[in-house]
Design a protein around this motif. Structure first.
Motif, PDB file in Angstrom:
ATOM      1  N   PRO A 267      -0.431 -11.162  15.310  1.00 22.61           N
ATOM      2  CA  PRO A 267      -0.931  -9.966  15.995  1.00 22.61           C
ATOM      3  C   PRO A 267      -1.629  -9.016  15.022  1.00 22.61           C
ATOM      4  O   PRO A 267      -1.546  -9.191  13.804  1.00 22.61           O
ATOM      5  CB  PRO A 267       0.340  -9.334  16.578  1.00 22.61           C
ATOM      6  CG  PRO A 267       1.468  -9.891  15.791  1.00 22.61           C
ATOM      7  CD  PRO A 267       1.032 -11.234  15.295  1.00 22.61           C
ATOM      8  N   SER A 268      -2.317  -8.041  15.590  1.00 21.78           N
ATOM      9  CA  SER A 268      -2.989  -7.027  14.784  1.00 21.78           C
ATOM     10  C   SER A 268      -1.983  -6.346  13.852  1.00 21.78           C
ATOM     11  O   SER A 268      -0.876  -6.022  14.260  1.00 21.78           O
ATOM     12  CB  SER A 268      -3.624  -6.015  15.737  1.00 21.78           C
ATOM     13  OG  SER A 268      -4.298  -5.049  14.998  1.00 21.78           O
ATOM     14  N   GLY A 269      -2.357  -6.202  12.590  1.00 22.66           N
ATOM     15  CA  GLY A 269      -1.477  -5.543  11.631  1.00 22.66           C
ATOM     16  C   GLY A 269      -0.460  -6.457  10.975  1.00 22.66           C
ATOM     17  O   GLY A 269       0.359  -6.013  10.171  1.00 22.66           O
ATOM     18  N   SER A 270      -0.526  -7.767  11.257  1.00 19.65           N
ATOM     19  CA  SER A 270       0.478  -8.684  10.707  1.00 19.65           C
ATOM     20  C   SER A 270       0.158  -9.141   9.279  1.00 19.65           C
ATOM     21  O   SER A 270       0.954  -9.840   8.669  1.00 19.65           O
ATOM     22  CB  SER A 270       0.648  -9.899  11.628  1.00 19.65           C
ATOM     23  OG  SER A 270      -0.565 -10.603  11.769  1.00 19.65           O
ATOM     24  N   GLY A 271      -1.038  -8.773   8.777  1.00 15.25           N
ATOM     25  CA  GLY A 271      -1.357  -9.097   7.389  1.00 15.25           C
ATOM     26  C   GLY A 271      -2.389 -10.197   7.208  1.00 15.25           C
ATOM     27  O   GLY A 271      -2.635 -10.642   6.085  1.00 15.25           O
ATOM     28  N   LYS A 272      -3.052 -10.596   8.295  1.00 15.52           N
ATOM     29  CA  LYS A 272      -4.009 -11.706   8.233  1.00 15.52           C
ATOM     30  C   LYS A 272      -5.173 -11.384   7.287  1.00 15.52           C
ATOM     31  O   LYS A 272      -5.508 -12.191   6.415  1.00 15.52           O
ATOM     32  CB  LYS A 272      -4.566 -12.025   9.634  1.00 15.52           C
ATOM     33  CG  LYS A 272      -3.499 -12.379  10.669  1.00 15.52           C
ATOM     34  CD  LYS A 272      -4.106 -12.797  12.001  1.00 15.52           C
ATOM     35  CE  LYS A 272      -4.913 -11.711  12.699  1.00 15.52           C
ATOM     36  NZ  LYS A 272      -4.101 -10.523  13.077  1.00 15.52           N
ATOM     37  N   SER A 273      -5.798 -10.225   7.475  1.00 12.45           N
ATOM     38  CA  SER A 273      -6.948  -9.864   6.627  1.00 12.45           C
ATOM     39  C   SER A 273      -6.514  -9.677   5.182  1.00 12.45           C
ATOM     40  O   SER A 273      -7.233 -10.079   4.254  1.00 12.45           O
ATOM     41  CB  SER A 273      -7.610  -8.581   7.127  1.00 12.45           C
ATOM     42  OG  SER A 273      -8.051  -8.754   8.442  1.00 12.45           O
ATOM     43  N   THR A 274      -5.366  -9.078   4.997  1.00 10.42           N
ATOM     44  CA  THR A 274      -4.839  -8.886   3.637  1.00 10.42           C
ATOM     45  C   THR A 274      -4.719 -10.233   2.941  1.00 10.42           C
ATOM     46  O   THR A 274      -5.168 -10.397   1.796  1.00 10.42           O
ATOM     47  CB  THR A 274      -3.465  -8.182   3.703  1.00 10.42           C
ATOM     48  OG1 THR A 274      -3.632  -6.914   4.343  1.00 10.42           O
ATOM     49  CG2 THR A 274      -2.871  -7.993   2.331  1.00 10.42           C
TER      50      THR A 274
ATOM     51  N   TYR B 176       0.865  -1.186   0.000  1.00  9.27           N
ATOM     52  CA  TYR B 176       0.000   0.000   0.000  1.00  9.27           C
ATOM     53  C   TYR B 176       0.893   1.225   0.000  1.00  9.27           C
ATOM     54  O   TYR B 176       1.822   1.313   0.808  1.00  9.27           O
ATOM     55  CB  TYR B 176      -0.894   0.036   1.251  1.00  9.27           C
ATOM     56  CG  TYR B 176      -1.905  -1.071   1.325  1.00  9.27           C
ATOM     57  CD1 TYR B 176      -3.047  -1.049   0.524  1.00  9.27           C
ATOM     58  CD2 TYR B 176      -1.738  -2.135   2.207  1.00  9.27           C
ATOM     59  CE1 TYR B 176      -3.983  -2.059   0.593  1.00  9.27           C
ATOM     60  CE2 TYR B 176      -2.670  -3.154   2.289  1.00  9.27           C
ATOM     61  CZ  TYR B 176      -3.793  -3.107   1.484  1.00  9.27           C
ATOM     62  OH  TYR B 176      -4.714  -4.116   1.565  1.00  9.27           O
TER      63      TYR B 176
ATOM     64  N   VAL C  16       3.699   0.695   2.620  1.00  3.58           N
ATOM     65  CA  VAL C  16       3.408  -0.328   3.625  1.00  3.58           C
ATOM     66  C   VAL C  16       3.429  -1.686   2.939  1.00  3.58           C
ATOM     67  O   VAL C  16       2.717  -1.892   1.958  1.00  3.58           O
ATOM     68  CB  VAL C  16       2.022  -0.087   4.272  1.00  3.58           C
ATOM     69  CG1 VAL C  16       1.692  -1.193   5.270  1.00  3.58           C
ATOM     70  CG2 VAL C  16       1.958   1.282   4.933  1.00  3.58           C
TER      71      VAL C  16
ATOM     72  N   ALA D 280       2.141  -4.970   3.392  1.00  3.77           N
ATOM     73  CA  ALA D 280       1.160  -5.688   4.208  1.00  3.77           C
ATOM     74  C   ALA D 280       1.378  -7.195   4.139  1.00  3.77           C
ATOM     75  O   ALA D 280       1.058  -7.919   5.077  1.00  3.77           O
ATOM     76  CB  ALA D 280      -0.254  -5.337   3.760  1.00  3.77           C
TER      77      ALA D 280
ATOM     78  N   MET E 257       1.216   4.901   0.943  1.00  3.84           N
ATOM     79  CA  MET E 257       0.579   5.922   1.781  1.00  3.84           C
ATOM     80  C   MET E 257       1.419   7.190   1.676  1.00  3.84           C
ATOM     81  O   MET E 257       2.293   7.435   2.503  1.00  3.84           O
ATOM     82  CB  MET E 257       0.523   5.468   3.247  1.00  3.84           C
ATOM     83  CG  MET E 257      -0.122   4.100   3.476  1.00  3.84           C
ATOM     84  SD  MET E 257      -1.899   4.170   3.258  1.00  3.84           S
ATOM     85  CE  MET E 257      -2.357   4.982   4.790  1.00  3.84           C
TER      86      MET E 257
HETATM   87  P1  ADP Z   1      -4.338  -7.915  10.353  1.00  2.00           P
HETATM   88  O1  ADP Z   1      -5.549  -8.490   9.686  1.00  2.00           O
HETATM   89  O2  ADP Z   1      -3.342  -8.957  10.767  1.00  2.00           O
HETATM   90  O3  ADP Z   1      -4.696  -7.018  11.496  1.00  2.00           O
HETATM   91  P2  ADP Z   1      -4.095  -6.324   7.964  1.00  2.00           P
HETATM   92  O4  ADP Z   1      -3.968  -7.279   6.842  1.00  2.00           O
HETATM   93  O5  ADP Z   1      -5.405  -5.685   8.190  1.00  2.00           O
HETATM   94  O6  ADP Z   1      -3.555  -7.013   9.293  1.00  2.00           O
HETATM   95  O7  ADP Z   1      -3.022  -5.154   7.747  1.00  2.00           O
HETATM   96  C1  ADP Z   1      -1.655  -5.407   7.454  1.00  2.00           C
HETATM   97  C2  ADP Z   1      -0.919  -4.068   7.256  1.00  2.00           C
HETATM   98  O8  ADP Z   1      -1.408  -3.436   6.083  1.00  2.00           O
HETATM   99  C3  ADP Z   1      -1.130  -3.086   8.396  1.00  2.00           C
HETATM  100  O9  ADP Z   1       0.050  -2.371   8.568  1.00  2.00           O
HETATM  101  C4  ADP Z   1      -2.234  -2.208   7.877  1.00  2.00           C
HETATM  102  O10 ADP Z   1      -2.163  -0.931   8.469  1.00  2.00           O
HETATM  103  C5  ADP Z   1      -1.936  -2.164   6.391  1.00  2.00           C
HETATM  104  N1  ADP Z   1      -3.138  -1.950   5.569  1.00  2.00           N
HETATM  105  C6  ADP Z   1      -4.204  -2.799   5.478  1.00  2.00           C
HETATM  106  N2  ADP Z   1      -5.110  -2.304   4.608  1.00  2.00           N
HETATM  107  C7  ADP Z   1      -4.632  -1.132   4.166  1.00  2.00           C
HETATM  108  C8  ADP Z   1      -5.103  -0.130   3.248  1.00  2.00           C
HETATM  109  N3  ADP Z   1      -6.267  -0.275   2.607  1.00  2.00           N
HETATM  110  N4  ADP Z   1      -4.330   0.942   3.031  1.00  2.00           N
HETATM  111  C9  ADP Z   1      -3.138   1.090   3.660  1.00  2.00           C
HETATM  112  N5  ADP Z   1      -2.629   0.196   4.522  1.00  2.00           N
HETATM  113  C10 ADP Z   1      -3.365  -0.896   4.779  1.00  2.00           C
END
Ligand code: ADP
Ligand code: ADP
Length: 229
Positions: free
Chosen positions: A41-48, A13, A20, A22, A15
């Motif tokens: 942990p939160s922010g580790s890329g799971k949702s991505t 991403y 970033v 991800a 910014m």
């Molecule tokens: P998790 O699900 O483990 O909490 P995410 O996959 O949501 O992690 O996010 C991984 C990283 O990518 C984080 O640093 C988050 O801030 C960044 N990120 C996720 N989505 C976006 C986006 N749409 N734009 C910019 N950064 C993003």
């Protein structure tokens, strides 16, 4: 053969000045009928990672195949059909339509896919036939999540992707929902991937993916997965 094959998947991403990362060069496979827990942990890329596997997002680099079908080069129309027909999604906050009954929520999903299961049969599988005419607000959190499980299952997908499916539930209700997910993988041969930051959930997994700072740091094989307790 694997259901999902990922090779060096990365997601960036931009910014402003900052890039970033991800997801960093994730390489893995998901097999038919296995239950994988994705920990980190939160922010580790799971949702991505889950969003890319489910065709809700595309990687910046790398290759992703569903069986033999390349998803990294698929256009948005193909991706939409993939999401609709081949993936069941389960979310932390259920995402049910508030103005539709349990039965109608499941029927709606069944109507838009090519090979749905019967709605009544599916509501029976999650133990909700007696609540099928209730609206979401008339159901407990656990019952709402079971409607969401039925909505995912009725599409008869090979794969279920779950983002913190028990994050809003108490421990007793969580066990019920995890038990159903385990049954879907065992009995119906579904590939189930569950994102969580609750390490206890990994006891039910066949394999555990550990994400750290966007990197798939470790894939742990669980030789003795147990039912949820
Ligand atoms: P998790 O699900 O483990 O909490 P995410 O996959 O949501 O992690 O996010 C991984 C990283 O990518 C984080 O640093 C988050 O801030 C960044 N990120 C996720 N989505 C976006 C986006 N749409 N734009 C910019 N950064 C993003
Ligand atoms: P379409 O609505 O055109 O089929 P979408 O990308 O909106 O395409 O959704 C495809 C499938 O993904 C839906 O059938 C649904 O099961 C699932 N899905 C995606 N996002 C959501 C959401 N926020 N809540 C519930 N289901 C979702």
């Amino acid at each position: 053969d694997p259901l999902i094959t990922a090779k060096n998947l990365s997601k960036y991403y931009q910014m402003g000045e900052v890039r970033v990362e991800a997801l960093k060069a994730a390489t893995f496979q998901l097999y038919q009928g296995e239950l994988v827990v994705i920990l980190g942990p939160s922010g580790s890329g799971k949702s991505t990672l889950l969003n890319i596997i489910g065709g809700m997002d595309q990687a910046s680099e790398g290759e992703l195949f569903y069986q033999d079908v390349p998803l990294h080069t698929a256009d948005s129309k193909k991706l939409t059909l993939f999401r609709r027909n081949d993936v069941g999604f389960v979310f932390q906050f259920y995402n049910l339509m508030p103005n539709l009954t349990a039965h109608e929520n499941v029927s709606l999903a069944a109507q838009i896919v090519t090979k749905p299961l019967p709605v009544d049969e599916t509501l029976g599988k999650v133990g909700l036939l007696d609540r099928q005419n209730h609206f979401p607000a008339q159901l407990s959190g656990g019952q709402q999540q079971r409607v969401a499980l039925a909505r995912a299952l009725v599409k008869n997908p090979k794969m279920l992707l779950c983002d913190e499916p028990t994050g809003a539930l108490d421990s007793q209700t969580s066990i019920q929902v995890l038990g159903l997910l385990k049954e879907f993988s065992r009995t119906y041969d579904k590939t189930v991937a569950i994102i969580t930051h609750n390490t206890a959930i990994s006891a039910i997994a066949d394999r555990i993916f550990h994400l750290k700072d966007g990197r798939l740091a470790d894939v742990e094989v669980n030789n003795n997965p147990v039912p949820p307790e």
